[in-house]
Design an enzyme around this catalytic site. Structure first.
Site, short mmCIF file in Angstrom:
data_model
loop_
_atom_site.label_atom_id
_atom_site.label_comp_id
_atom_site.label_asym_id
_atom_site.label_seq_id
_atom_site.Cartn_x
_atom_site.Cartn_y
_atom_site.Cartn_z
N ASN A 98 0.88 -1.18 0.00
CA ASN A 98 0.00 0.00 0.00
C ASN A 98 0.91 1.22 0.00
OD1 ASN A 98 -1.79 2.08 0.45
ND2 ASN A 98 -2.89 1.07 2.11
N ARG A 124 -2.44 -2.31 -3.51
CA ARG A 124 -3.67 -1.59 -3.23
C ARG A 124 -3.62 -0.30 -4.07
NH1 ARG A 124 -4.72 3.71 -0.56
NH2 ARG A 124 -6.91 3.65 0.02
N HIS A 138 -12.52 2.57 -0.83
CA HIS A 138 -12.52 1.57 0.26
C HIS A 138 -13.12 0.23 -0.18
CE1 HIS A 138 -12.52 5.24 3.16
NE2 HIS A 138 -11.29 4.77 3.04
N HIS A 150 -17.36 2.45 7.14
CA HIS A 150 -15.90 2.33 7.19
C HIS A 150 -15.36 3.64 7.74
CE1 HIS A 150 -11.88 0.99 5.55
NE2 HIS A 150 -11.67 2.29 5.71
N LEU A 151 -15.09 3.64 9.04
CA LEU A 151 -14.69 4.87 9.72
C LEU A 151 -13.24 4.78 10.16
CD1 LEU A 151 -17.88 5.46 11.94
CD2 LEU A 151 -17.47 6.17 9.57
N GLY A 152 -12.37 5.39 9.38
CA GLY A 152 -10.97 5.55 9.75
C GLY A 152 -10.63 7.01 9.61
N GLY A 209 -9.70 8.32 6.88
CA GLY A 209 -10.58 8.48 5.73
C GLY A 209 -11.83 7.66 6.01
N ARG A 241 -10.32 15.52 6.04
CA ARG A 241 -11.09 15.91 4.85
C ARG A 241 -12.43 16.49 5.27
NH1 ARG A 241 -9.92 10.15 2.30
NH2 ARG A 241 -7.83 10.47 1.44
N ASP A 266 -7.09 12.89 15.52
CA ASP A 266 -7.13 11.64 16.30
C ASP A 266 -8.38 11.62 17.17
OD1 ASP A 266 -6.69 9.56 18.22
OD2 ASP A 266 -4.55 9.65 17.77
N GLU A 301 -14.09 0.11 14.37
CA GLU A 301 -13.83 -1.14 15.08
C GLU A 301 -13.58 -0.91 16.57
OE1 GLU A 301 -10.50 -2.93 13.13
OE2 GLU A 301 -11.51 -2.93 11.17
N ASN A 302 -13.12 0.29 16.94
CA ASN A 302 -12.58 0.48 18.28
C ASN A 302 -13.20 1.60 19.11
OD1 ASN A 302 -10.37 -1.52 17.95
ND2 ASN A 302 -9.66 -0.08 16.39
N GLU A 334 -8.22 -5.58 4.43
CA GLU A 334 -8.07 -5.29 3.01
C GLU A 334 -6.90 -6.05 2.39
OE1 GLU A 334 -8.79 -0.86 2.18
OE2 GLU A 334 -8.50 -0.90 4.36
#
Length: 396
Positions: free
Chosen positions: A9, A89, A178, A204-206, A208, A237, A277, A329-330, A380
């Site tokens: 990646n 990727r 994603h 999908h929450l990261g 990005g 973003r 963060d 996820e966290n 991924e």
């Protein structure tokens, strides 16, 4: 000699990598080259060990050479012929490519053509593909694209309401991103729910972030668009804003690169409260910081808005809502605030299971929730490794 697959990646100043055993997809090493073009730092984990070293990385070639040297030094690879495939990727190559493909000259040209839409990703990805092809010419090279999972989105969800002559001339449409994560989550949920053609809303929450509605097992609607800037408010973003804002800023004298940099790197959570963060944001919220509290309300309202929209598009036939990626996820903090902002659908969390640790997935909703809600860890790189093996088998 065991055969191995390398998954790469590449970013503008970094390269993430993961090494898989071909036959069982066991991860035997993973790592990162960062600060490429600056000074260079290499890190790698394997066999419960960790390596960190500073190394000159004036370009991506030197970074990859560093990776291969360290893999040999620690005998993760004893002979480069062990590497039978390299999966990349890759963000975007337009609408002509609808699945993972071998990186032929034609495919590389398509990646090159779309640098203008994804300059921070496509250019370094193309560079790294060509470096690996030169250094490991025997290995099968495969590109797995972020947008190909979304090739099934219908026109009503990918066409922008602009002059269609212009749209077709410049290939302006919603592509979505994603995709490898959504592919993985779709497959995982098929196993979890023991059902093939699922209707899912996947968050999908990261750093990005995007949301996708999966209908009958295929992508039906997604929040990112022509570029990864559209949709949710993200770490840096802006997501959805009035499209006249960049034009207005240009008329005030800001240069295109400055505007692009601001919207992609200095907006979103970062622009609102000074850090991208979520852990910092939560700490500030716990300290009753008003800017942080406004930020989390804005962030989770946008996620909730898309959940409601996609539930409507799926005609209320939703098998599950899934939270994934680093934040999804966290962060119980983000999940709780998101669910609290969904007002039109009765979504209820089970506080105990939400706080429990888990490995691959967990059901976090209560029995009375209108839809089941899950946290599922995405992978991924595994999807890309499987794409590489499939291509190797085709070429036998």
């Amino acid at each position: 000699m065991s055969q191995k697959i390398v998954v790469i990646n590449a970013g503008s100043s970094s390269i993430k990598f993961k090494i898989f055993e071909k036959d069982n997809y066991k991860v035997i090493a993973s790592g990162l080259c960062e600060r490429i073009f600056v000074d260079g730092h290499f890190s790698m984990k394997f066999d419960d060990k960790e390596v960190n070293l500073d190394a000159a990385m004036p370009n991506h070639t030197k970074a990859i050479e560093c990776v291969l040297e360290q893999l040999k030094k620690y005998r993760i690879i004893t002979d480069f012929n062990e590497i039978v495939g390299v999966g990349h990727r890759t963000v975007l190559a337009g609408s002509e490519i609808t699945s993972s493909v071998e990186t032929t000259d034609w495919v590389k040209e398509k990646i090159r053509e779309h640098i203008k839409l994804a300059p921070l990703h496509n250019e370094p990805e193309l560079t790294v593909i060509e470096i690996f092809q030169k250094l490991l010419p025997h290995a099968v090279s495969v590109a797995s694209f972020d947008n190909t999972f979304h090739a099934t989105i219908p026109p009503v969800n990918y066409i922008y309401p602009i002059d269609q002559t212009i749209a077709k001339k410049y290939a302006i449409r919603r592509y979505g991103f994603h995709g490898n994560s959504y592919r993985y989550i779709n497959k995982q949920m098929q196993t979890i729910l023991n059902k093939d053609k699922l209707n899912l809303i996947v968050c999908h929450l990261g750093n990005g972030a995007s949301i996708t509605a999966i209908k009958n097992g295929m992508s039906y609607a997604t929040s990112m668009g022509l570029t990864p800037l559209e949709g949710l408010m993200m770490g840096t973003r802006c997501g959805d804003i009035d499209p006249s804002i960049p034009i207005y800023l240009a008329r005030q004298g800001m240069k295109n690169d400055e505007i692009d940099g601001m919207l992609n790197k200095k907006s979103g959570v970062q622009g609102m409260c000074g850090s991208s963060d979520m852990r910092d944001l939560q700490a500030k919220c716990n300290a009753n910081n008003p800017e942080a509290q406004l930020t989390i309300e804005m962030y989770t309202r946008r996620v909730a808005r898309y959940i409601v929209d996609y539930a409507n598009q799926l005609e209320d036939k939703v098998d599950a809502i899934v939270f994934t990626a680093g934040i999804g996820e966290n962060s119980t903090f983000v999940i709780k605030n998101t669910i609290n902002n969904v007002k039109l659908v009765k979504l209820l969390l089970d506080e105990q299971t939400l706080s429990n640790k888990y490995s691959d997935y967990k059901l976090i909703s209560s029995n009375n929730s209108h839809y089941p809600i899950y946290c599922v860890r995405t992978d991924e790189e595994l999807m890309i490794a499987q794409d590489v093996e499939e291509m190797i088998n085709k070429k036998k």
